[in-house]
Design a protein around this motif. Sequence first.
Motif, PDB file in Angstrom:
ATOM      1  N   GLY A 237     -37.363  27.247 123.673  1.00  0.00           N
ATOM      2  CA  GLY A 237     -37.546  26.368 122.919  1.00  0.00           C
ATOM      3  C   GLY A 237     -36.962  25.178 123.441  1.00  0.00           C
ATOM      4  N   LEU A 238     -37.397  23.944 122.772  1.00  0.00           N
ATOM      5  CA  LEU A 238     -36.855  22.713 123.232  1.00  0.00           C
ATOM      6  C   LEU A 238     -36.063  22.001 122.041  1.00  0.00           C
ATOM      7  CD1 LEU A 238     -39.996  20.791 125.038  1.00  0.00           C
ATOM      8  CD2 LEU A 238     -38.197  22.397 125.845  1.00  0.00           C
ATOM      9  N   PHE A 239     -35.349  21.114 122.120  1.00  0.00           N
ATOM     10  CA  PHE A 239     -34.812  20.242 121.116  1.00  0.00           C
ATOM     11  C   PHE A 239     -35.553  19.036 120.986  1.00  0.00           C
ATOM     12  CE2 PHE A 239     -30.912  17.764 119.486  1.00  0.00           C
ATOM     13  CZ  PHE A 239     -31.101  18.241 118.264  1.00  0.00           C
ATOM     14  N   TYR A 240     -35.931  18.822 119.704  1.00  0.00           N
ATOM     15  CA  TYR A 240     -36.773  17.647 119.472  1.00  0.00           C
ATOM     16  C   TYR A 240     -36.169  16.408 118.482  1.00  0.00           C
ATOM     17  CZ  TYR A 240     -40.369  21.013 120.757  1.00  0.00           C
ATOM     18  OH  TYR A 240     -41.205  22.166 121.324  1.00  0.00           O
ATOM     19  N   ARG A 241     -36.716  15.251 118.446  1.00  0.00           N
ATOM     20  CA  ARG A 241     -36.514  14.373 117.488  1.00  0.00           C
ATOM     21  C   ARG A 241     -37.751  13.674 117.087  1.00  0.00           C
ATOM     22  NH1 ARG A 241     -33.503   9.115 120.421  1.00  0.00           N
ATOM     23  NH2 ARG A 241     -35.264   8.120 121.634  1.00  0.00           N
ATOM     24  N   PHE A 242     -37.868  13.296 115.844  1.00  0.00           N
ATOM     25  CA  PHE A 242     -39.052  12.462 115.374  1.00  0.00           C
ATOM     26  C   PHE A 242     -38.499  11.135 115.131  1.00  0.00           C
ATOM     27  CE2 PHE A 242     -41.638  11.448 111.599  1.00  0.00           C
ATOM     28  CZ  PHE A 242     -42.922  11.136 112.045  1.00  0.00           C
TER      29      PHE A 242
END
Length: 459
Positions: A237-242
């Motif tokens: 998995g990745l680490f995201y920001r919105f």
Amino acid sequence: MVTRRQFTKSTVALAFLGLNSSILGCARKQGITPTPTTTGYGPLIPDPKGLLDLPEGFSYQVISALNDKMDDGLSVPDNADGMGCIALSSNRIALVRNHELSPKHLQNAASDIAAHRTKKAYDTFNQDVALPGGTTTLVYNLDTQQIEQQYYSLVGTIRNCAGGTTPWGTWLSCEETVRLADSEIDKDHGYIFEVPVDQPGLCDPIPLVDMGRFNHEAAAVDPRTGIIYLTEDRGDGLFYRFIPHQKGRLAQGGILQALVFKSLNKFDTRNWQQQNMPLSNWYEAEWVTLDNPQSPEDDLRIRGYDLGAAVFARGEGIHFGDNELYFCCTNGGGKQLGQIMRYQPSAYEGTDKEATSPGQIQLFLESSDKSLYDFGDNLTVTPQGHLLVCEDQYTSNPSNHLRGVSPQGAVYPFAKLRTTTELAGACFSPDGTTLFVNVYSPTKTLAITGDWQNYHSVG
């Protein structure tokens, strides 16, 4: 006394605090840094009811349980997972509780919601009954220690795992699935839904599509910027920001990005094969924008990785403190027992100035021994500024705890679950007096009180 602010501002000093010699020797042989320990709140006292062992001076009350009748005439469903606490007044709070239910649970777990509440369901099964995943909301009085209301607040979703509260007083409920519409269901799943608490009953189920369609786990909002950080429960998995177009107006859309280690393309944080990411080292971060966030091919993480994004080992619980956040990687580390990452956003996060003053990320904890810390999932922060992490491991003989982690990275047991399931959804009341936590199945929601000042930092 250590405060929340001191915890989130503290320098990580991973000193070896009174390590057991056998653990130390084993870890040295493995070439893994031993996990530091501390006494925490003292030894756990066996619970005569056989549910939850706690330190002396602490007690729990079961405030809600599976099949309790709620105010809407329906029953408390099973599989209680992530949960958030939102203030309603000086003495009343709303607890919004996820239920990690799928179509396979329809027959046993959610017949009444399916039969009565299809009108406001996001999706149905065979165009007939509401999908059972969703949230229930509990209105709790801190003075009387009683529930005043309890009702369904979201329905028609799949596998609502964790999520996060927002500074504007809502709950973000995350679907941990990537199931597409098929012969049984009408709509795609894998989205985040925003659940308000300002009025009882079912909310309008609006998927926040720009926040991505993937195995969502948890969300945390930076109150300064409104940027939302997201974890993905996948081994790669990745680490995201919105970055929303308008702060606090998530349905109006925004930009989804993935974290990249500056100057380290496709960095592997998992440490499965080798110690790529040592404890306590800081790394500067950049962010890469992802197109087509609805990802019909379930390839968002793959496309992000191809653009240089870092890989994390099953990102799960996340908590935003004072200008920084912590998130669990459930099976990260050389022994695949779990890691905790620490991220400090740039003061210019989401602006052009961020490039010259980037955020930074650090490996805060990596477990060397399953008896000390094993498969951390949901997490929260105590009034004294310690992390409390819900363990989530399912073996033939599980031993799931609430694990405390001090500001120095030393671990200790705070509670031990005596039944064959997990603890989830740990969160504190705004005044810091009460810890709420779910027993996953059969559903129970507990209110834990005690002397939170009585922490002992002895190693």
